[in-house]
Design an enzyme around this catalytic site. Structure first.
Site, PDB file in Angstrom:
ATOM      1  N   MET A 262       0.838  -1.172   0.000  1.00  0.00           N
ATOM      2  CA  MET A 262       0.000   0.000   0.000  1.00  0.00           C
ATOM      3  C   MET A 262       0.891   1.246   0.000  1.00  0.00           C
ATOM      4  O   MET A 262       1.204   1.787   1.052  1.00  0.00           O
ATOM      5  CB  MET A 262      -0.909  -0.036   1.232  1.00  0.00           C
ATOM      6  CG  MET A 262      -1.846   1.101   1.269  1.00  0.00           C
ATOM      7  SD  MET A 262      -3.125   1.094   2.568  1.00  0.00           S
ATOM      8  CE  MET A 262      -3.026  -0.437   3.408  1.00  0.00           C
ATOM      9  N   PRO A 263       1.333   1.704  -1.162  1.00  0.00           N
ATOM     10  CA  PRO A 263       2.213   2.869  -1.243  1.00  0.00           C
ATOM     11  C   PRO A 263       1.500   4.177  -0.867  1.00  0.00           C
ATOM     12  O   PRO A 263       0.343   4.388  -1.222  1.00  0.00           O
ATOM     13  CB  PRO A 263       2.632   2.908  -2.709  1.00  0.00           C
ATOM     14  CG  PRO A 263       2.305   1.570  -3.264  1.00  0.00           C
ATOM     15  CD  PRO A 263       1.158   1.062  -2.456  1.00  0.00           C
ATOM     16  N   PHE A 264       2.234   5.022  -0.156  1.00  0.00           N
ATOM     17  CA  PHE A 264       1.782   6.370   0.166  1.00  0.00           C
ATOM     18  C   PHE A 264       2.768   7.349  -0.461  1.00  0.00           C
ATOM     19  O   PHE A 264       3.982   7.217  -0.276  1.00  0.00           O
ATOM     20  CB  PHE A 264       1.750   6.596   1.681  1.00  0.00           C
ATOM     21  CG  PHE A 264       0.624   5.897   2.374  1.00  0.00           C
ATOM     22  CD1 PHE A 264      -0.541   6.579   2.676  1.00  0.00           C
ATOM     23  CD2 PHE A 264       0.732   4.558   2.713  1.00  0.00           C
ATOM     24  CE1 PHE A 264      -1.585   5.928   3.319  1.00  0.00           C
ATOM     25  CE2 PHE A 264      -0.302   3.901   3.356  1.00  0.00           C
ATOM     26  CZ  PHE A 264      -1.466   4.586   3.657  1.00  0.00           C
TER      27      PHE A 264
END
Length: 61
Positions: free
Chosen positions: A1-3
């Protein structure tokens, strides 16, 4: 889950911010092979009075 967090000075239009979120999502998805729905893009718009470089606020330039 990239931010992905992007900080920038105020003054960009809603259309520019919308395009930025879309294009950053595309690039991150392609490079990390992550589903677009898992990518979070956070835009942090700063006032020119709250940001300075070399001892001078951007609002004073």
């Amino acid at each position: 889950m990239p931010f992905v967090t992007i900080q920038f000075l105020e003054g960009r239009s809603d259309d520019q911010k919308k395009a930025l979120v879309s294009e950053v999502t595309d690039v991150v998805s392609k490079n990390l092979k992550a589903p677009k729905e898992n990518i979070h893009v956070i835009l942090e718009e700063m006032k020119k009075t709250d940001y300075g470089v070399g001892g001078v606020r951007k609002s004073d330039i």
